[in-house]
Every structure is written in C-alpha cells, then in structure tokens.
Design an enzyme around this catalytic site. Structure first.
Site: not given
Length: 350
Positions: A159, A188, A239, A261
């Site tokens: 991250k 990400d 995302d 997701k």
C-alpha cells in the site's frame, strides 16, 4: 425463505494503514437464509468510498427492512429476488450478503461446491497477494517477516500513497524488496497520488519489477487515467473507480484491469457479469477484499479460477475469524470440496 441477521466483530493481527486511514477491527454482518430445511450463509463487511459509505448499521437496517418482502420467495428465484433488492435500492454490501447466501443454499441443495457447479478448474487459481500497509521502513520490514513466518507468501501487495509523499513511498517499497527479494510485488495507491506523481512512480516501480499499479488516482479523476495509461509502462488497475459491470465499458480504453470485490459488486451474480464484461472489453481481472472473514473470501475463491490476480488475504490477518473455508496451498486460496461455499464455523467460535 427466512432471513436471520447476526453481527460479529473481527480483529486484525496487524493494523492496516492505507492512504485513507487505519483499521484495527471491523464489525461485519452474518446473514443466514433458510428454506426447505437448508441454510445458506452470506456476509457483509462495511466499507466507504467517496460519498458512498456502507456502515454496519446501514447494512443491517437494509437487510431487516427487506426481509419481509423476500419471505414469499425461494433461494432458487435469484432473478426475482435481485429485482426486489434493486427496486428497494439496498446497499451493495447487503445485496452481496443475500446473493452469497442464496448461492451457498443452492450448492448445498444440489450437493456440490460452487466452483464445481460452475465447471471451474481449481488448478487455474493464481497465488493470492498479502498486504503490507503504509508504514515506516522498519515497520514494513517487520510486517514482511511476520507474513513470511506465518505463510508461504508468493506475492506481496504494498500500500502506497503515503500522506508523507512519494519519497516515503519509495523508501517503504525498497524496504519491502530488501526483506522479500524473490516474491512478486504489486502496488496499490488507493487513490493517493496526483497525476504527475503517478506517472513518475509507475516508471520508477517498473524498473524494480513491480507487476502492476492499482488505483493510482482518486475516484473522480478517471479523466486523467488515459494519459497515465499512455505514459505508464505498468498495467493500471482500478478498484474504487469500478463497482459493477455498468462501470466497465467507459474504463475499457483507459485502464488495463479491474478489481472486483463482492461488497462493491453486490455479490457473486454481478461478479460473474463483471468478469464476462471485462473480458469482452479486453481487460484483466482481479478479485479483492475489504475486512472480510473466511466466509466472504471463500465465496470469492469459488470464482478465483477466472481471475488473473487475487488479493484475498483479509481473513489471514484475523485473530478471531469465526469461520473456516478455503485452505491455503502453495500461496493459493483454494476452495474445498464441501457443498455450497464449503464454509463452517471455526472450532473457537462454536
């Protein structure tokens, strides 16, 4: 069908920090549907993107309000149930919990695991990444060591998008690489970069062998993705910018892939539609998670053979997961042979 809603809290082994904040625990929603003597299970975990927060209370209230409208329907009537949920405008996480529960019920009714019911090949499942949240260099190294002691890790997702800027991002990435010299790396940024920083970082990360960059720009800045894609040597995945199959066509020419997701999509039914729509538009696919237990990640794992990349590690970071389901083998999350989802209560939760 009858619907029962239960709340449970799970705690993380290691707190997770991303560009938007830190989480140490979450309170999720367990949904049980029963019909014809069979019980199907689903789960919803809270999340928030932009102006679309889905808290535990919002999810629970939505499920309780729609329960009476579903009593006259069978879990076999998924199309009709979906129409009711769409008309009621219930949040996607609540919709997902019910959809997953109906799929679990169907598999149990037939006596087959979902991956087998769909004719999928478990040998095609890619290794899952495990996540290193934003941290100091020393903290990042410690997290890597912790993961390697706990699991046969093949891939790390790092991250980035630190509030301290890209210099801090670079130092943390190098710290992870020092501790994990052979593992594959994904990045990400959770929308934590501006366009100029994203262009710079994508080129810098490519030189270090990073595989792809996810959500480099914040939701709402999709107009800049075309320029980033043109100037980035790395594939760009989104995302927060992609919830359902309806979002995919306008992204097709400006990104390389999407992160599906279950909480965003509204369940396995829409996740399957998203896979097909992405493939039709020439995009790659990954499956991700929020603070999901083994129940939800096992549900996502049923579709895992259809994905290029997987990030289904949230349950592996829980110290009190009330469920067991998919197992880990060679760094992969593999659904088992039990019917439906193949999820059971963990021994410590019973």
């Amino acid at each position: 069908m009858q619907i029962e809603v239960e709340i449970f809290t799970v705690n993380k082994r290691f707190p997770l920090t991303i560009s938007r904040g830190t989480t140490t625990q979450t309170t999720n929603v367990w949904v049980k549907i029963s019909d014809d003597g069979i019980e199907g299970w689903g789960e919803a975990s809270p999340f928030s993107i932009g102006n679309y927060p889905q808290s535990t209370e919002i999810i629970k209230d939505a499920l309780q309000k729609v329960a009476s409208a579903l009593q006259a329907h069978s879990p076999l009537q998924r199309q009709q149930v979906e129409q009711i949920l769409t008309t009621a405008k219930i949040p996607s996480a609540a919709k997902a919990a019910l959809d997953v529960a109906m799929h679990d019920w169907l598999g149990k009714r037939i006596g087959l695991p979902l991956w087998q019911l769909w004719g999928l090949d478990r040998n095609a499942i890619a290794p899952t990444s495990v996540t290193i949240g934003i941290n100091s260099t020393a903290g990042a190294k410690a997290r890597v060591r912790d993961w390697l002691e706990f699991l046969d890790v093949r891939v790390f997702k790092i991250k980035l998008g630190s509030p301290e800027g890209i210099d801090a991002d670079q130092k943390m990435l190098m710290a992870v690489r020092e501790e994990a010299p052979t593992q594959e790396l994904y990045v990400d940024a959770n929308g934590g970069w501006n366009l100029a920083d994203a262009i710079y970082m994508c080129n810098w990360l490519a030189d270090l062998g990073v595989k792809y960059v996810e959500q480099p720009l914040a939701q709402g800045q999709e107009q800049s993705l075309a320029e980033l894609k043109m100037r980035s040597p790395l594939p760009i995945f989104v995302d927060e910018s992609c919830f359902t199959s309806a979002d995919i066509p306008q992204l097709a020419n400006i990104v390389d892939g999407i992160n599906i997701k279950l909480m965003k999509s509204g369940g396995l039914s829409e996740a399957m539609r998203m896979v097909n729509t992405a493939r039709a538009n020439g995009l790659q696919v990954m499956f991700g998670c929020y603070s999901d237990s083994a129940l939800l990640n096992t549900a996502a794992a049923q579709l895992a053979p259809l994905a290029d990349y997987l990030d289904l590690d949230s349950h592996l970071n829980l110290i009190d997961d009330p469920f067991t389901g998919a197992f880990v083998q060679a760094g992969k999350i593999i659904p088992n042979d039990l019917p439906g989802l193949g999820v059971q209560r963990s021994a410590s939760a019973t």
